[in-house]
Design an enzyme around this catalytic site. Structure first.
Site, PDB file in Angstrom:
ATOM      1  N   ASP A  67     -24.521 -53.534  -9.146  1.00  0.00           N
ATOM      2  CA  ASP A  67     -23.358 -54.067  -8.448  1.00  0.00           C
ATOM      3  C   ASP A  67     -23.654 -55.415  -7.791  1.00  0.00           C
ATOM      4  O   ASP A  67     -24.804 -55.855  -7.742  1.00  0.00           O
ATOM      5  CB  ASP A  67     -22.851 -53.059  -7.405  1.00  0.00           C
ATOM      6  CG  ASP A  67     -23.972 -52.491  -6.539  1.00  0.00           C
ATOM      7  OD1 ASP A  67     -25.078 -53.036  -6.559  1.00  0.00           O
ATOM      8  OD2 ASP A  67     -23.716 -51.499  -5.839  1.00  0.00           O
ATOM      9  N   ASN A 135     -21.809 -41.865   2.306  1.00  0.00           N
ATOM     10  CA  ASN A 135     -20.563 -41.219   1.872  1.00  0.00           C
ATOM     11  C   ASN A 135     -20.661 -40.703   0.426  1.00  0.00           C
ATOM     12  O   ASN A 135     -19.652 -40.357  -0.172  1.00  0.00           O
ATOM     13  CB  ASN A 135     -19.389 -42.195   2.007  1.00  0.00           C
ATOM     14  CG  ASN A 135     -19.535 -43.423   1.107  1.00  0.00           C
ATOM     15  OD1 ASN A 135     -20.526 -43.554   0.384  1.00  0.00           O
ATOM     16  ND2 ASN A 135     -18.566 -44.307   1.148  1.00  0.00           N
ATOM     17  N   HIS A 137     -21.651 -42.449  -2.186  1.00  0.00           N
ATOM     18  CA  HIS A 137     -21.361 -43.413  -3.260  1.00  0.00           C
ATOM     19  C   HIS A 137     -22.598 -43.685  -4.127  1.00  0.00           C
ATOM     20  O   HIS A 137     -23.733 -43.494  -3.700  1.00  0.00           O
ATOM     21  CB  HIS A 137     -20.726 -44.706  -2.728  1.00  0.00           C
ATOM     22  CG  HIS A 137     -21.648 -45.639  -2.009  1.00  0.00           C
ATOM     23  ND1 HIS A 137     -21.200 -46.642  -1.176  1.00  0.00           N
ATOM     24  CD2 HIS A 137     -23.002 -45.755  -2.002  1.00  0.00           C
ATOM     25  CE1 HIS A 137     -22.221 -47.315  -0.713  1.00  0.00           C
ATOM     26  NE2 HIS A 137     -23.324 -46.798  -1.195  1.00  0.00           N
ATOM     27  N   GLU A 142     -17.090 -45.868  -4.692  1.00  0.00           N
ATOM     28  CA  GLU A 142     -16.764 -45.200  -3.436  1.00  0.00           C
ATOM     29  C   GLU A 142     -16.073 -43.859  -3.719  1.00  0.00           C
ATOM     30  O   GLU A 142     -15.652 -43.598  -4.856  1.00  0.00           O
ATOM     31  CB  GLU A 142     -15.850 -46.116  -2.613  1.00  0.00           C
ATOM     32  CG  GLU A 142     -16.481 -47.474  -2.267  1.00  0.00           C
ATOM     33  CD  GLU A 142     -17.552 -47.404  -1.165  1.00  0.00           C
ATOM     34  OE1 GLU A 142     -18.244 -46.373  -1.036  1.00  0.00           O
ATOM     35  OE2 GLU A 142     -17.709 -48.409  -0.449  1.00  0.00           O
TER      36      GLU A 142
END
Ligand code: PGA
Length: 241
Positions: A67, A135, A137, A142
């Site tokens: 990313d 979280n 990810h 996400e």
């Protein structure tokens, strides 16, 4: 999933480094999927040392990164491209043309996603190294990202903005958007090596391994993959019984 629990961060880095080195030695023309963030820094140090000691060569290795922040040029010290050159590419004998990171400074984001998907189609990932977000990810996929997603633009979640703001002196300069390869791209890798360190990752690690396989927890998609190695320190694995 195979789980390897290590005592601490330095043991985790060594274990991850050993796995990647032995992969490279067995697949000198292989394709590595690579992450950024604080977790893999020790692994990259291990790989640089292994290269300096002639234990491993990156001469014919290809890399594809997960990313990149949108809006940052590759020369910006907060960009993931810059991170990769600081931590690995600039310190080993990899050919620059064999390194791929999404371009964050593009104007036409969809075109960049398309270009990156073509790179991924041409370079089947043999070993994908991953971190994990608090979280759950993977990359910047996400919660609620479809499992069949390919490279796409994301609006970063509050949890990710909060977690990553530690890297930015000026919080307002932190990008709100990013480009990430998709969950489907990650699942196509032959082998996945996920690294998790620290108490703040314990819930995500538990949800990934023992929770429902659902899009609210992107890392739970790895339950669908046949060849996943998780290396977690004692803190990150503390909620697993
Ligand atoms: P970290 O990030 O290694 O900086 O904790 C991992 C991630 O968010 O995927």
């Amino acid at each position: 999933m195979q789980l390897i629990v290590t005592k601490n961060y330095s043991e985790l880095s060594r274990k991850a480094g050993e796995i990647v080195c032995s992969f490279i030695c067995g697949n000198p023309n292989g394709v590595l999927g690579l992450p950024t963030g604080s977790t893999p820094i020790g692994m990259y140090k291990y790989l640089v040392d292994a290269y300096k000691n002639n234990k491993v060569s990156f001469e014919n290795i290809t890399t594809v990164n997960l990313d990149e922040y949108l809006g940052l040029s590759k020369y910006n010290k907060h960009s993931y491209n810059y991170f990769m050159w600081e931590n690995l590419f600039g310190k080993v004998n990899i050919a620059p043309k064999n390194t791929h990171v999404p371009r964050g400074s593009v104007i036409f984001c969809q075109r960049e996603c398309h270009r990156y998907n073509k790179i991924l189609d041409r370079n089947k990932i043999n070993l994908q190294v991953l971190g994990i977000g608090e979280n759950g990810h993977l990359g910047f996929n996400e919660p609620n990202t479809p499992f069949d997603s390919r490279t796409h633009v994301v609006s970063l979640s509050q949890s990710t903005l909060q977690a990553n703001s530690r890297f930015f002196e000026n919080k307002n300069a932190m990008p709100r958007y990013a480009i990430t390869m998709g969950i489907a791209d990650i699942l196509k890798a032959e082998t996945v090596l996920l690294l998790a360190c620290g108490k703040n990752k314990a819930q995500a690690v538990k949800d990934m391994i023992t929770g429902n396989c659902c899009e609210q927890v992107p890392a739970s998609a790895l339950q669908l993959h046949k060849n996943v190695i998780v290396v977690a320190d004692e803190d990150a694995s503390s909620l697993l019984s």
